[in-house]
Design a protein around this motif. Structure first.
Motif, PDB file in Angstrom:
ATOM      1  N   CYS A 135       0.833  -1.203   0.000  1.00  0.00           N
ATOM      2  CA  CYS A 135       0.000   0.000   0.000  1.00  0.00           C
ATOM      3  C   CYS A 135       0.869   1.256   0.000  1.00  0.00           C
ATOM      4  CB  CYS A 135      -0.945   0.004   1.200  1.00  0.00           C
ATOM      5  SG  CYS A 135      -0.107  -0.021   2.813  1.00  0.00           S
ATOM      6  N   ALA A 136       1.945   1.229   0.766  1.00  0.00           N
ATOM      7  CA  ALA A 136       2.850   2.382   0.841  1.00  0.00           C
ATOM      8  C   ALA A 136       3.542   2.609  -0.499  1.00  0.00           C
ATOM      9  CB  ALA A 136       3.879   2.173   1.944  1.00  0.00           C
ATOM     10  N   ASP A 137       3.940   1.522  -1.150  1.00  0.00           N
ATOM     11  CA  ASP A 137       4.583   1.640  -2.463  1.00  0.00           C
ATOM     12  C   ASP A 137       3.631   2.234  -3.493  1.00  0.00           C
ATOM     13  OD1 ASP A 137       6.948   0.562  -1.518  1.00  0.00           O
ATOM     14  OD2 ASP A 137       6.462  -1.485  -2.152  1.00  0.00           O
ATOM     15  N   ALA A 138       2.346   1.928  -3.357  1.00  0.00           N
ATOM     16  CA  ALA A 138       1.360   2.373  -4.344  1.00  0.00           C
ATOM     17  C   ALA A 138       0.840   3.779  -4.074  1.00  0.00           C
ATOM     18  CB  ALA A 138       0.189   1.393  -4.377  1.00  0.00           C
ATOM     19  N   CYS A 139       0.925   4.245  -2.837  1.00  0.00           N
ATOM     20  CA  CYS A 139       0.310   5.521  -2.454  1.00  0.00           C
ATOM     21  C   CYS A 139       1.030   6.697  -3.123  1.00  0.00           C
ATOM     22  CB  CYS A 139       0.330   5.681  -0.941  1.00  0.00           C
ATOM     23  SG  CYS A 139      -0.421   7.243  -0.380  1.00  0.00           S
ATOM     24  N   PRO A 140       0.358   7.450  -3.997  1.00  0.00           N
ATOM     25  CA  PRO A 140       1.019   8.557  -4.699  1.00  0.00           C
ATOM     26  C   PRO A 140       1.220   9.795  -3.827  1.00  0.00           C
ATOM     27  CG  PRO A 140      -1.291   8.461  -5.327  1.00  0.00           C
ATOM     28  CD  PRO A 140      -1.042   7.279  -4.441  1.00  0.00           C
ATOM     29  N   ALA A 141       0.495   9.866  -2.710  1.00  0.00           N
ATOM     30  CA  ALA A 141       0.562  11.053  -1.847  1.00  0.00           C
ATOM     31  C   ALA A 141       1.479  10.868  -0.643  1.00  0.00           C
ATOM     32  CB  ALA A 141      -0.852  11.401  -1.367  1.00  0.00           C
ATOM     33  N   ASN A 142       2.095   9.691  -0.555  1.00  0.00           N
ATOM     34  CA  ASN A 142       2.944   9.381   0.603  1.00  0.00           C
ATOM     35  C   ASN A 142       2.161   9.469   1.913  1.00  0.00           C
ATOM     36  OD1 ASN A 142       5.506   8.477   1.401  1.00  0.00           O
ATOM     37  ND2 ASN A 142       6.139  10.518   2.040  1.00  0.00           N
ATOM     38  N   ALA A 143       0.870   9.162   1.844  1.00  0.00           N
ATOM     39  CA  ALA A 143       0.048   9.148   3.059  1.00  0.00           C
ATOM     40  C   ALA A 143       0.293   7.872   3.856  1.00  0.00           C
ATOM     41  CB  ALA A 143      -1.427   9.251   2.685  1.00  0.00           C
ATOM     42  N   LEU A 144       0.787   6.846   3.180  1.00  0.00           N
ATOM     43  CA  LEU A 144       1.155   5.595   3.832  1.00  0.00           C
ATOM     44  C   LEU A 144       2.650   5.389   3.625  1.00  0.00           C
ATOM     45  CD1 LEU A 144      -1.810   3.454   2.469  1.00  0.00           C
ATOM     46  CD2 LEU A 144      -1.583   4.344   4.783  1.00  0.00           C
ATOM     47  N   VAL A 145       3.369   5.175   4.709  1.00  0.00           N
ATOM     48  CA  VAL A 145       4.819   4.966   4.615  1.00  0.00           C
ATOM     49  C   VAL A 145       5.172   3.666   5.319  1.00  0.00           C
ATOM     50  CG1 VAL A 145       5.350   7.434   4.486  1.00  0.00           C
ATOM     51  CG2 VAL A 145       5.293   6.305   6.721  1.00  0.00           C
ATOM     52  N   ILE A 146       6.194   3.014   4.820  1.00  0.00           N
ATOM     53  CA  ILE A 146       6.657   1.782   5.443  1.00  0.00           C
ATOM     54  C   ILE A 146       7.897   2.095   6.262  1.00  0.00           C
ATOM     55  CG2 ILE A 146       7.959   1.127   3.346  1.00  0.00           C
ATOM     56  CD1 ILE A 146       6.248  -1.421   5.638  1.00  0.00           C
ATOM     57  N   TRP A 147       7.837   1.793   7.544  1.00  0.00           N
ATOM     58  CA  TRP A 147       8.984   1.981   8.427  1.00  0.00           C
ATOM     59  C   TRP A 147       9.683   0.642   8.596  1.00  0.00           C
ATOM     60  CZ3 TRP A 147      10.235   6.719   8.713  1.00  0.00           C
ATOM     61  CH2 TRP A 147       9.307   7.734   8.895  1.00  0.00           C
ATOM     62  N   GLY A 148      10.857   0.541   8.015  1.00  0.00           N
ATOM     63  CA  GLY A 148      11.639  -0.678   8.131  1.00  0.00           C
ATOM     64  C   GLY A 148      11.684  -1.458   6.834  1.00  0.00           C
ATOM     65  N   LYS A 149      12.898  -1.701   6.362  1.00  0.00           N
ATOM     66  CA  LYS A 149      13.094  -2.438   5.122  1.00  0.00           C
ATOM     67  C   LYS A 149      14.214  -3.449   5.320  1.00  0.00           C
ATOM     68  CE  LYS A 149      14.574  -1.726   0.309  1.00  0.00           C
ATOM     69  NZ  LYS A 149      15.060  -0.726  -0.663  1.00  0.00           N
ATOM     70  N   LYS A 150      13.981  -4.674   4.880  1.00  0.00           N
ATOM     71  CA  LYS A 150      15.030  -5.690   4.963  1.00  0.00           C
ATOM     72  C   LYS A 150      16.086  -5.408   3.902  1.00  0.00           C
ATOM     73  CE  LYS A 150      12.397  -9.532   6.967  1.00  0.00           C
ATOM     74  NZ  LYS A 150      11.922 -10.918   6.771  1.00  0.00           N
ATOM     75  N   MET A 151      17.344  -5.362   4.350  1.00  0.00           N
ATOM     76  CA  MET A 151      18.445  -5.089   3.432  1.00  0.00           C
ATOM     77  C   MET A 151      19.596  -6.036   3.733  1.00  0.00           C
ATOM     78  SD  MET A 151      18.544  -0.904   3.282  1.00  0.00           S
ATOM     79  CE  MET A 151      19.533  -0.878   1.764  1.00  0.00           C
ATOM     80  N   THR A 152      20.333  -6.396   2.702  1.00  0.00           N
ATOM     81  CA  THR A 152      21.548  -7.194   2.880  1.00  0.00           C
ATOM     82  C   THR A 152      22.736  -6.254   3.051  1.00  0.00           C
ATOM     83  OG1 THR A 152      22.039  -7.285   0.515  1.00  0.00           O
ATOM     84  CG2 THR A 152      20.602  -9.010   1.414  1.00  0.00           C
ATOM     85  N   VAL A 153      23.850  -6.793   3.505  1.00  0.00           N
ATOM     86  CA  VAL A 153      25.064  -5.985   3.648  1.00  0.00           C
ATOM     87  C   VAL A 153      25.499  -5.390   2.306  1.00  0.00           C
ATOM     88  CG1 VAL A 153      27.526  -6.069   4.232  1.00  0.00           C
ATOM     89  CG2 VAL A 153      25.845  -7.120   5.762  1.00  0.00           C
ATOM     90  N   PRO A 154      25.519  -6.165   1.205  1.00  0.00           N
ATOM     91  CA  PRO A 154      25.882  -5.559  -0.081  1.00  0.00           C
ATOM     92  C   PRO A 154      24.965  -4.407  -0.489  1.00  0.00           C
ATOM     93  CG  PRO A 154      26.044  -7.942  -0.238  1.00  0.00           C
ATOM     94  CD  PRO A 154      25.398  -7.639   1.086  1.00  0.00           C
ATOM     95  N   GLU A 155      23.678  -4.518  -0.169  1.00  0.00           N
ATOM     96  CA  GLU A 155      22.745  -3.439  -0.520  1.00  0.00           C
ATOM     97  C   GLU A 155      23.056  -2.169   0.250  1.00  0.00           C
ATOM     98  OE1 GLU A 155      18.730  -5.927  -1.803  1.00  0.00           O
ATOM     99  OE2 GLU A 155      19.087  -5.479   0.323  1.00  0.00           O
ATOM    100  N   VAL A 156      23.375  -2.301   1.539  1.00  0.00           N
ATOM    101  CA  VAL A 156      23.726  -1.123   2.340  1.00  0.00           C
ATOM    102  C   VAL A 156      25.069  -0.563   1.880  1.00  0.00           C
ATOM    103  CG1 VAL A 156      24.163  -0.241   4.662  1.00  0.00           C
ATOM    104  CG2 VAL A 156      22.403  -1.987   4.310  1.00  0.00           C
ATOM    105  N   MET A 157      26.017  -1.452   1.599  1.00  0.00           N
ATOM    106  CA  MET A 157      27.340  -1.006   1.158  1.00  0.00           C
ATOM    107  C   MET A 157      27.266  -0.252  -0.168  1.00  0.00           C
ATOM    108  SD  MET A 157      29.630  -1.558   3.420  1.00  0.00           S
ATOM    109  CE  MET A 157      31.003  -1.055   2.383  1.00  0.00           C
ATOM    110  N   GLU A 158      26.331  -0.621  -1.012  1.00  0.00           N
ATOM    111  CA  GLU A 158      26.172   0.084  -2.284  1.00  0.00           C
ATOM    112  C   GLU A 158      25.878   1.565  -2.050  1.00  0.00           C
ATOM    113  OE1 GLU A 158      23.485  -0.124  -6.398  1.00  0.00           O
ATOM    114  OE2 GLU A 158      23.253  -1.661  -4.838  1.00  0.00           O
ATOM    115  N   VAL A 159      25.072   1.852  -1.027  1.00  0.00           N
ATOM    116  CA  VAL A 159      24.774   3.250  -0.679  1.00  0.00           C
ATOM    117  C   VAL A 159      25.999   3.913  -0.054  1.00  0.00           C
ATOM    118  CG1 VAL A 159      23.287   4.771   0.676  1.00  0.00           C
ATOM    119  CG2 VAL A 159      22.344   2.669  -0.310  1.00  0.00           C
TER     120      VAL A 159
END
Length: 333
Positions: A106-130
Motif C-alpha cells: 500500500c505504501a509503495d502504491a500511495c502517490p501522496a505518501n500518506a502511507l509509509v513503510i517503516w523498516g526495510k530488509k536489506m543485505t550488507v551488499p545493498e547497504v554497502m552500495e549506498v
C-alpha cells in the motif's frame, strides 16, 4: 551434484528504517548514517518512535490522503481480506495493526505518501552500495559510517558484518548505542568500531527505569567495558526537564566519569530536549509520551545546558553544549 555437497548460504539481512547521507553530527567529518530498527528502551522523549518496534510498520498520515474515491490504490493493492484500513469520510485515518502484515504494498502504491513503510530488509551488499557512493567525501573530510537506531546491537551479527565490510574499504566506523546489551555482544562488536557514542540518561537507576523503561546498571557497566577496551568514547546527556537536569544528577554523572572512567572520554555532549517526532507518533497510532509543559524557551534550555556543562568542567571533563564542537579522536591512557 551430491546434495550433501550443496551449500546455500543465505545472506544476512538487517531491518533498516532510514539511511541518511551527508550527516555531520554523529561522528567526525561527513558521514552516512544507517538507522537500525528495534530498541529495548522506551525513552519518553524519543523523537524516532518508528525505531522502537523491531518489525516493519505502516505509518498513516491522514492529512496527506487524497481520498479513496479519487485514488483507492491502497485498497486495490493490499492483499489482505478484510482490508486493515480504517476509513472515515473517504480518508484513510489509521490502520488495524492486528490484521496488517506490513507488507508495504500500500505504501509503495500511495502517490501522496500518506502511507509509509517503516523498516526495510536489506543485505550488507545493498547497504554497502549506498555507503560506497560517498567515499570521496569520507576521504576528504575524515568522515565515515555511523550505525545508529533504534538499538544497532539488537541486530549485532548484521552490524558486525557491515562494520567488517567498511573496514575492508578503509572507512571510519562509529556505532551509536544505548549499550543496554549483553556484555558478550559488546565484546564481539568492539574490534570493528573506531568510535562509540552512548548516552547517560540518569545516574539513578530508578529514575532511569521510570523514564526509559530499563534500569541503568547494565549500561554503566558496559560503558566501563568500552573504556577498558581503549575504544574512543563520546558520552551524550539528553538534558530533559524534570528528569535529569538537576545539579545533583550532573555532579553524580561527573563523579562516575571521573572515578569509574578516569575521565577517559573524548567528549561529553549535553543536548537540549526538543519536541520532535509528534507526527510520527500519530502516524503509528501512539500518544506522544512527554507532557506539553516539558518544552521550554531556547533561552532557558540554552542557559541550563551551558551551566551544567560548566559544572562538569570543574571535574576536568571535556563537556560541551551540543554536538557541533570538534573532537580530537584520541584516547588519553
Amino acid at each position: 551434484m551430491n546434495k550433501e555437497n550443496k551449500s546455500v548460504t543465505k545472506q544476512l539481512e538487517g531491518i533498516i528504517f532510514n539511511i541518511q547521507r551527508f550527516t555531520v553530527h554523529d561522528g567526525p567529518g561527513i558521514r552516512t548514517e544507517i538507522f537500525f530498527k528495534g530498541c529495548p528502551l522506551k525513552c519518553k522523549w524519543c523523537s524516532n518512535p518508528e525505531s522502537i518496534n523491531a518489525n516493519t510498520e505502516i505509518g498513516v498520515y491522514a492529512n496527506r490522503c487524497i481520498g479513496t474515491d479519487k485514488c483507492g490504490l491502497c485498497l486495490t493493492t493490499c492483499p489482505e481480506s478484510p482490508k486493515p484500513f480504517i476509513i472515515e469520510d473517504k480518508t484513510v485515518t489509521t490502520i488495524n495493526r492486528q490484521t496488517c502484515v506490513a507488507c508495504g504494498k500500500c505504501a509503495d502504491a500511495c502517490p501522496a505518501n500518506a502511507l509509509v513503510i517503516w523498516g526495510k530488509k536489506m543485505t550488507v551488499p545493498e547497504v554497502m552500495e549506498v555507503i560506497l557512493k560517498d567515499m570521496p567525501y569520507y576521504q576528504k573530510s575524515g568522515g565515515g559510517v555511523t550505525l545508529s537506531g533504534g538499538e544497532v546491537l539488537l541486530q549485532w551479527r548484521f552490524a558486525r558484518e557491515l562494520l567488517q565490510e567498511c573496514r575492508k574499504h578503509g572507512i571510519h566506523t562509529c556505532v551509536e548505542s544505548s549499550l543496554h546489551i549483553k556484555p558478550e555482544i559488546l565484546e564481539e562488536i568492539l574490534p570493528f568500531i573506531d568510535l562509540v557514542i552512548t548516552d547517560i540518561k540518569h545516574m539513578d537507576s530508578a529514575q532511569h527505569l521510570i523514564n526509559s523503561g530499563v534500569g541503568n546498571e547494565l549500561i554503566l557497566e558496559n560503558i566501563k567495558r568500552v573504556v577498558l577496551s581503549n575504544s574512543p568514547l563520546i558520552i551524550r546527556i539528553p538534558v530533559i526537564p524534570d528528569h535529569n537536569n538537576s545539579e545533583d544528577n550532573i555532579r553524580a554523572t561527573a563523579e562516575f566519569i571521573r572515578k569509574e572512567l578516569n575521565n577517559r572520554v573524548l567528549q561529553v555532549q549535553l543536548l537540549p530536549y526538543r519536541q520532535l517526532g509528534t507526527e510520527k507518533y500519530a502516524s503509528l497510532g501512539l500518544k506522544y509520551p512527554m507532557p506539553d509543559n516539558a518544552v521550554v524557551e531556547r533561552s532557558v534550555w540554552e542557559k541550563n545546558i551551558k551551566e551544567l556543562a560548566e559544572i562538569m568542567k570543574t571535574y576536568k571533563i571535556p563537556a560541551v553544549a551540543g554536538t557541533t564542537t570538534s573532537v580530537k579522536l584520541e584516547v588519553n591512557t
